[in-house]
Design an enzyme around this catalytic site. Structure first.
Site, PDB file in Angstrom:
ATOM      1  NE  ARG A  46      29.118  73.492  63.731  1.00 22.82           N
ATOM      2  CZ  ARG A  46      29.817  74.136  64.660  1.00 22.82           C
ATOM      3  NH1 ARG A  46      30.206  75.375  64.458  1.00 22.82           N
ATOM      4  NH2 ARG A  46      30.119  73.545  65.792  1.00 22.82           N
ATOM      5  CB  SER A 117      29.933  64.259  62.977  1.00 24.87           C
ATOM      6  OG  SER A 117      29.718  65.496  62.381  1.00 24.87           O
ATOM      7  CE  LYS A 146      31.160  70.115  67.028  1.00 21.12           C
ATOM      8  NZ  LYS A 146      31.180  69.162  68.103  1.00 21.12           N
TER       9      LYS A 146
END
Ligand code: 3NM
Length: 215
Positions: A46, A117, A146
């Site tokens: 990521r 998600s 995040k």
């Protein structure tokens, strides 16, 4: 190739490590190798956040991380970037609600693993129809990693999803100290960034988390 069997996937999702260059305090390749030595079961590349790599640099790091995964029999999943996942022939992709439509992604990636998600039952139903192989549910706990997450939701949705027969991982603020709560709620595994990537001893952190999951 056929779609991955849910039982097989459940075993792979148990200690799910996510990282990119911006999360690691040292060379991401060394961090990944140590995390694998500590017992992670799956890795997601990521590459996000300020100063993250782009273009060729992103691809080159992805290729190195994928090679480490391959050498150790760990599935390699790419976050969000479908083109890169296809170029690298990754084992799968993980997408959020703000990314490309899950149905379109499923068409592009064929039988590769697809993680989506989700934050509510409606998103879960849609993702299931689109062909998701597993759900990422979060943020379970507060996270600094995040910035644009939904509200912290605890384990309520995990408990609600038991009937969907699709593997589930919790995400967001999970550590070795609270991982048991996520598993007890019904998750098949936990996905973490900080708990492993920011540890002074990455091997020890992954090993501690693994022991909590398999207790
Ligand atoms: N997604 P950490 S929370 C990438 O809620 C990500 O969907 C989330 O990082 C979501 O383990 C999150 O450091 C960050 O809290 C997880």
């Amino acid at each position: 190739m056929a779609r991955i069997n849910p039982e097989k996937l459940k075993s792979l999702l148990k200690v799910y490590f996510i990282a990119g260059s911006t999360n690691c305090l040292e060379d991401p390749c060394i961090v990944l190798e140590e995390a694998i030595r500590g017992g992670i079961t799956l890795f997601q590349y990521r590459e996000k956040g300020s100063n993250c790599l782009d273009g060729t640099e992103k691809l080159v790091l992805g290729r190195e991380l994928q090679r480490i995964c391959k050498n150790n029999g760990i599935p390699f999943i790419v976050n969000d970037d479908i083109e890169m996942a296809l170029e690298l022939d990754a084992d799968g992709v993980h997408i959020g609600q703000e990314d490309e439509d899950a149905q379109e992604v499923r068409k592009k990636i064929g039988d590769k693993i697809l993680g989506v998600s989700v934050h509510c039952v409606k998103e879960v139903e849609k993702a299931k129809l689109a062909g998701a192989d597993y759900f990422g549910v979060g943020p379970i706990f507060p996270t600094e990693t995040k910035k644009d997450t939904r509200a912290v939701q605890g384990t309520a949705l995990i408990e609600e999803l038991k009937d969907f027969e699709i593997p589930i991982v919790g995400i967001g603020g999970i550590t070795a100290d609270n991982a048991s709560l996520v598993m007890e709620a019904g998750a098949d595994g936990v996905s973490v960034i900080t708990a492993i990537s920011h540890a002074d001893d990455v091997w020890e952190a992954a090993d501690r988390l693994r022991r909590k999951i398999y207790n």
